[in-house]
Design a protein around this motif. Structure first.
Motif, PDB file in Angstrom:
ATOM      1  N   VAL A 110      -2.329  -3.343  -8.108  1.00  0.00           N
ATOM      2  CA  VAL A 110      -2.222  -3.953  -7.919  1.00  0.00           C
ATOM      3  C   VAL A 110      -0.771  -2.455  -7.644  1.00  0.00           C
ATOM      4  O   VAL A 110       0.279  -2.999  -7.394  1.00  0.00           O
ATOM      5  CB  VAL A 110      -2.041  -4.405  -9.542  1.00  0.00           C
ATOM      6  CG1 VAL A 110      -2.170  -5.751  -9.282  1.00  0.00           C
ATOM      7  CG2 VAL A 110      -1.407  -3.230 -10.579  1.00  0.00           C
ATOM      8  N   GLY A 111      -1.120  -1.009  -7.170  1.00  0.00           N
ATOM      9  CA  GLY A 111      -0.347  -0.631  -7.596  1.00  0.00           C
ATOM     10  C   GLY A 111      -0.748   0.343  -6.693  1.00  0.00           C
ATOM     11  O   GLY A 111      -1.030   0.377  -5.152  1.00  0.00           O
ATOM     12  N   ASP A 112      -0.623   2.156  -6.019  1.00  0.00           N
ATOM     13  CA  ASP A 112      -0.323   2.633  -4.789  1.00  0.00           C
ATOM     14  C   ASP A 112      -2.555   3.418  -5.141  1.00  0.00           C
ATOM     15  O   ASP A 112      -1.763   4.598  -5.191  1.00  0.00           O
ATOM     16  CB  ASP A 112       0.090   3.425  -4.515  1.00  0.00           C
ATOM     17  CG  ASP A 112       1.337   2.591  -4.506  1.00  0.00           C
ATOM     18  OD1 ASP A 112       1.707   1.490  -3.477  1.00  0.00           O
ATOM     19  OD2 ASP A 112       3.262   3.245  -4.086  1.00  0.00           O
ATOM     20  N   ALA A 113      -3.237   2.582  -5.227  1.00  0.00           N
ATOM     21  CA  ALA A 113      -4.464   3.270  -5.923  1.00  0.00           C
ATOM     22  C   ALA A 113      -4.808   3.838  -4.148  1.00  0.00           C
ATOM     23  O   ALA A 113      -4.779   3.975  -3.475  1.00  0.00           O
ATOM     24  CB  ALA A 113      -5.229   2.521  -6.110  1.00  0.00           C
ATOM     25  N   CYS A 114      -5.220   5.227  -4.134  1.00  0.00           N
ATOM     26  CA  CYS A 114      -5.557   6.393  -3.482  1.00  0.00           C
ATOM     27  C   CYS A 114      -4.975   5.887  -1.685  1.00  0.00           C
ATOM     28  O   CYS A 114      -5.224   5.713  -1.405  1.00  0.00           O
ATOM     29  CB  CYS A 114      -7.378   5.863  -2.492  1.00  0.00           C
ATOM     30  SG  CYS A 114      -8.327   6.038  -4.534  1.00  0.00           S
ATOM     31  N   LYS A 115      -3.447   6.091  -1.894  1.00  0.00           N
ATOM     32  CA  LYS A 115      -2.564   5.905  -1.372  1.00  0.00           C
ATOM     33  C   LYS A 115      -2.714   7.301   0.192  1.00  0.00           C
ATOM     34  O   LYS A 115      -1.945   7.112   0.824  1.00  0.00           O
ATOM     35  CB  LYS A 115      -0.908   5.842  -1.647  1.00  0.00           C
ATOM     36  CG  LYS A 115      -0.630   7.385  -2.340  1.00  0.00           C
ATOM     37  CD  LYS A 115       1.285   6.621  -2.667  1.00  0.00           C
ATOM     38  CE  LYS A 115       1.278   7.848  -3.446  1.00  0.00           C
ATOM     39  NZ  LYS A 115       3.030   7.139  -3.859  1.00  0.00           N
ATOM     40  N   ARG A 116      -2.950   7.872  -0.379  1.00  0.00           N
ATOM     41  CA  ARG A 116      -2.817   9.524   0.157  1.00  0.00           C
ATOM     42  C   ARG A 116      -4.078   9.363   1.605  1.00  0.00           C
ATOM     43  O   ARG A 116      -5.683   8.959   0.732  1.00  0.00           O
ATOM     44  CB  ARG A 116      -3.391  10.831  -0.869  1.00  0.00           C
ATOM     45  CG  ARG A 116      -2.358  10.804  -1.581  1.00  0.00           C
ATOM     46  CD  ARG A 116      -2.072  12.489  -2.546  1.00  0.00           C
ATOM     47  NE  ARG A 116      -1.293  12.945  -3.344  1.00  0.00           N
ATOM     48  CZ  ARG A 116      -0.140  13.412  -2.501  1.00  0.00           C
ATOM     49  NH1 ARG A 116      -0.258  13.528  -1.388  1.00  0.00           N
ATOM     50  NH2 ARG A 116       0.812  13.572  -3.446  1.00  0.00           N
ATOM     51  N   PRO A 180      -3.330   1.201   1.274  1.00  0.00           N
ATOM     52  CA  PRO A 180      -2.372   0.137   1.568  1.00  0.00           C
ATOM     53  C   PRO A 180      -0.993   0.244   0.071  1.00  0.00           C
ATOM     54  O   PRO A 180      -1.494   0.056  -0.407  1.00  0.00           O
ATOM     55  CB  PRO A 180      -2.309  -0.722   2.298  1.00  0.00           C
ATOM     56  CG  PRO A 180      -3.679  -1.889   1.112  1.00  0.00           C
ATOM     57  CD  PRO A 180      -4.117  -0.680   1.488  1.00  0.00           C
ATOM     58  N   PRO A 181      -0.166   1.276   0.706  1.00  0.00           N
ATOM     59  CA  PRO A 181       0.601   1.672  -0.735  1.00  0.00           C
ATOM     60  C   PRO A 181       1.566  -0.012  -1.081  1.00  0.00           C
ATOM     61  O   PRO A 181       2.423  -0.611   0.413  1.00  0.00           O
ATOM     62  CB  PRO A 181       1.755   2.577  -0.350  1.00  0.00           C
ATOM     63  CG  PRO A 181       1.030   3.279   0.756  1.00  0.00           C
ATOM     64  CD  PRO A 181       0.297   2.039   1.468  1.00  0.00           C
ATOM     65  N   ILE A 182       1.374  -0.388  -1.831  1.00  0.00           N
ATOM     66  CA  ILE A 182       1.886  -1.618  -2.457  1.00  0.00           C
ATOM     67  C   ILE A 182       2.863  -1.954  -3.389  1.00  0.00           C
ATOM     68  O   ILE A 182       3.253  -2.499  -3.553  1.00  0.00           O
ATOM     69  CB  ILE A 182       0.815  -2.368  -2.413  1.00  0.00           C
ATOM     70  CG1 ILE A 182      -0.434  -2.549  -3.329  1.00  0.00           C
ATOM     71  CG2 ILE A 182       0.193  -2.685  -1.543  1.00  0.00           C
ATOM     72  CD1 ILE A 182      -1.169  -3.865  -3.775  1.00  0.00           C
ATOM     73  N   ALA A 183       3.378  -0.538  -4.269  1.00  0.00           N
ATOM     74  CA  ALA A 183       3.921  -0.610  -5.353  1.00  0.00           C
ATOM     75  C   ALA A 183       4.580  -1.527  -5.143  1.00  0.00           C
ATOM     76  O   ALA A 183       5.557  -0.936  -4.143  1.00  0.00           O
ATOM     77  CB  ALA A 183       3.504   0.745  -6.231  1.00  0.00           C
ATOM     78  N   GLY A 184       5.548  -1.978  -5.809  1.00  0.00           N
ATOM     79  CA  GLY A 184       6.751  -2.933  -6.272  1.00  0.00           C
ATOM     80  C   GLY A 184       7.043  -3.541  -5.453  1.00  0.00           C
ATOM     81  O   GLY A 184       7.739  -3.890  -5.438  1.00  0.00           O
ATOM     82  N   THR A 185       5.936  -4.160  -4.392  1.00  0.00           N
ATOM     83  CA  THR A 185       6.467  -5.359  -3.662  1.00  0.00           C
ATOM     84  C   THR A 185       5.606  -6.670  -4.408  1.00  0.00           C
ATOM     85  O   THR A 185       5.702  -7.480  -4.276  1.00  0.00           O
ATOM     86  CB  THR A 185       5.222  -4.970  -2.268  1.00  0.00           C
ATOM     87  OG1 THR A 185       3.741  -4.455  -3.595  1.00  0.00           O
ATOM     88  CG2 THR A 185       5.114  -3.541  -1.748  1.00  0.00           C
ATOM     89  N   GLY A 186       4.808  -6.209  -5.971  1.00  0.00           N
ATOM     90  CA  GLY A 186       4.461  -7.873  -5.717  1.00  0.00           C
ATOM     91  C   GLY A 186       3.090  -8.252  -5.920  1.00  0.00           C
ATOM     92  O   GLY A 186       2.907  -9.188  -6.278  1.00  0.00           O
ATOM     93  N   GLU A 187       2.804  -8.054  -4.389  1.00  0.00           N
ATOM     94  CA  GLU A 187       1.236  -8.373  -4.300  1.00  0.00           C
ATOM     95  C   GLU A 187      -0.425  -7.563  -4.695  1.00  0.00           C
ATOM     96  O   GLU A 187       0.066  -6.165  -5.336  1.00  0.00           O
ATOM     97  CB  GLU A 187       0.794  -6.909  -2.727  1.00  0.00           C
ATOM     98  CG  GLU A 187      -0.301  -7.867  -1.667  1.00  0.00           C
ATOM     99  CD  GLU A 187      -0.529  -7.305  -0.647  1.00  0.00           C
ATOM    100  OE1 GLU A 187      -1.300  -6.710  -0.358  1.00  0.00           O
ATOM    101  OE2 GLU A 187       0.768  -6.196  -0.344  1.00  0.00           O
ATOM    102  N   GLU A 188      -1.211  -8.407  -4.518  1.00  0.00           N
ATOM    103  CA  GLU A 188      -2.168  -7.673  -5.723  1.00  0.00           C
ATOM    104  C   GLU A 188      -3.310  -8.058  -4.325  1.00  0.00           C
ATOM    105  O   GLU A 188      -4.016  -9.121  -3.642  1.00  0.00           O
ATOM    106  CB  GLU A 188      -2.287  -9.037  -6.726  1.00  0.00           C
ATOM    107  CG  GLU A 188      -1.887  -8.762  -7.612  1.00  0.00           C
ATOM    108  CD  GLU A 188      -1.933 -10.140  -8.812  1.00  0.00           C
ATOM    109  OE1 GLU A 188      -2.278  -9.834  -9.975  1.00  0.00           O
ATOM    110  OE2 GLU A 188      -2.678 -10.824  -8.080  1.00  0.00           O
ATOM    111  N   ARG A 189      -4.392  -7.028  -5.058  1.00  0.00           N
ATOM    112  CA  ARG A 189      -5.600  -7.232  -4.316  1.00  0.00           C
ATOM    113  C   ARG A 189      -6.322  -7.113  -4.347  1.00  0.00           C
ATOM    114  O   ARG A 189      -6.548  -6.160  -6.203  1.00  0.00           O
ATOM    115  CB  ARG A 189      -5.387  -5.664  -2.977  1.00  0.00           C
ATOM    116  CG  ARG A 189      -4.155  -5.257  -2.771  1.00  0.00           C
ATOM    117  CD  ARG A 189      -3.913  -3.430  -2.118  1.00  0.00           C
ATOM    118  NE  ARG A 189      -5.473  -3.444  -1.109  1.00  0.00           N
ATOM    119  CZ  ARG A 189      -6.389  -2.711  -0.540  1.00  0.00           C
ATOM    120  NH1 ARG A 189      -6.344  -1.869  -1.692  1.00  0.00           N
ATOM    121  NH2 ARG A 189      -7.526  -2.703   0.173  1.00  0.00           N
TER     122      ARG A 189
END
Length: 213
Positions: A110-116, A180-189
């Motif tokens: 749900v957040g920015d895991a491994c965004k680098r 993919p950076p998804i923090a704050g978007t409400g997206e779930e993967r």
């Protein structure tokens, strides 16, 4: 004409196909990403309460082990299809990599895991996103010997499966990628990762890390 000036076109470091036969290309030294461009076939419903599943299992027991693990999650109709699909992917991955055991991780992100941008310290890693945005990777194209490489971010489609060659096999040529950076978007993967067992000299550390969850 100077024969030295005649250059064969550079081969792509990425192989794509619409069948599982794409996986075999990862054994080519010049390929560091093999993609099976399949459609997203498994609709995934709510991920509320879904906890990370991590396991090491023999290939033959993967389906039963996944079924047992998913039974501990909030009930969902899609669990049976996911278990069957992951077991099939594990079997295909193990056949290519000559493995008897596989390490499976299925997690809600749900957040920015491994965004680098990074390359993994593994031999080859299978990645598939069942729900949400797919893993991003860098395509490197070289048009001529005297031109710099052009690096372009790409993304796996939802449902597509990638075999990502890591630093153990490819060194500095290992495929560079990120979540993919998804923090704050409400997206779930819903993300699947399959690896081979770790090298023997790091097995103890890895086992303790798995136990910590």
């Amino acid at each position: 004409m100077n024969g030295a000036a005649i250059l064969a076109p550079c081969r792509s470091h990425v192989h794509r196909a619409r069948t599982v036969d794409a996986f075999a290309a990862i054994l080519d030294p010049d390929v560091n990403l093999a993609i099976w461009d399949r459609p997203s076939m498994l609709p995934v419903g709510s991920l509320d309460g879904f906890g990370t599943i991590q396991m090491t299992t023999t290939v033959g027991r993967a389906h039963a082990a996944l079924t047992d693990a998913l039974a501990q999650q909030p009930p969902a109709a899609w669990h049976a299809d996911i278990a069957a699909d992951i077991a099939t992917l594990a079997e295909s991955f193990a056949a290519i990599m000559d493995l008897s055991h596989v390490v499976i991780r299925l997690e809600r992100v749900v957040g920015d895991a491994c965004k680098r941008w990074h390359a993994d310290y593994v031999s080859v890693r299978l990645i598939c996103t069942y729900r949400g945005s797919g893993t991003q990777w860098i395509e490197r194209l070289v048009e001529s010997a005297d031109a710099p490489a052009v690096e372009t971010p790409r993304s796996l489609a939802q449902g597509a499966v990638g075999l990502f060659k890591g630093r153990i096999l490819a060194g500095e040529q290992a495929i560079v990628h990120r979540s993919p950076p998804i923090a704050g978007t409400g997206e779930e993967r819903l993300l699947l990762v399959i690896d081979g067992p770790p090298p023997a000299d790091t097995a103890a550390l890895w086992e303790r890390a798995m136990q910590r969850g």
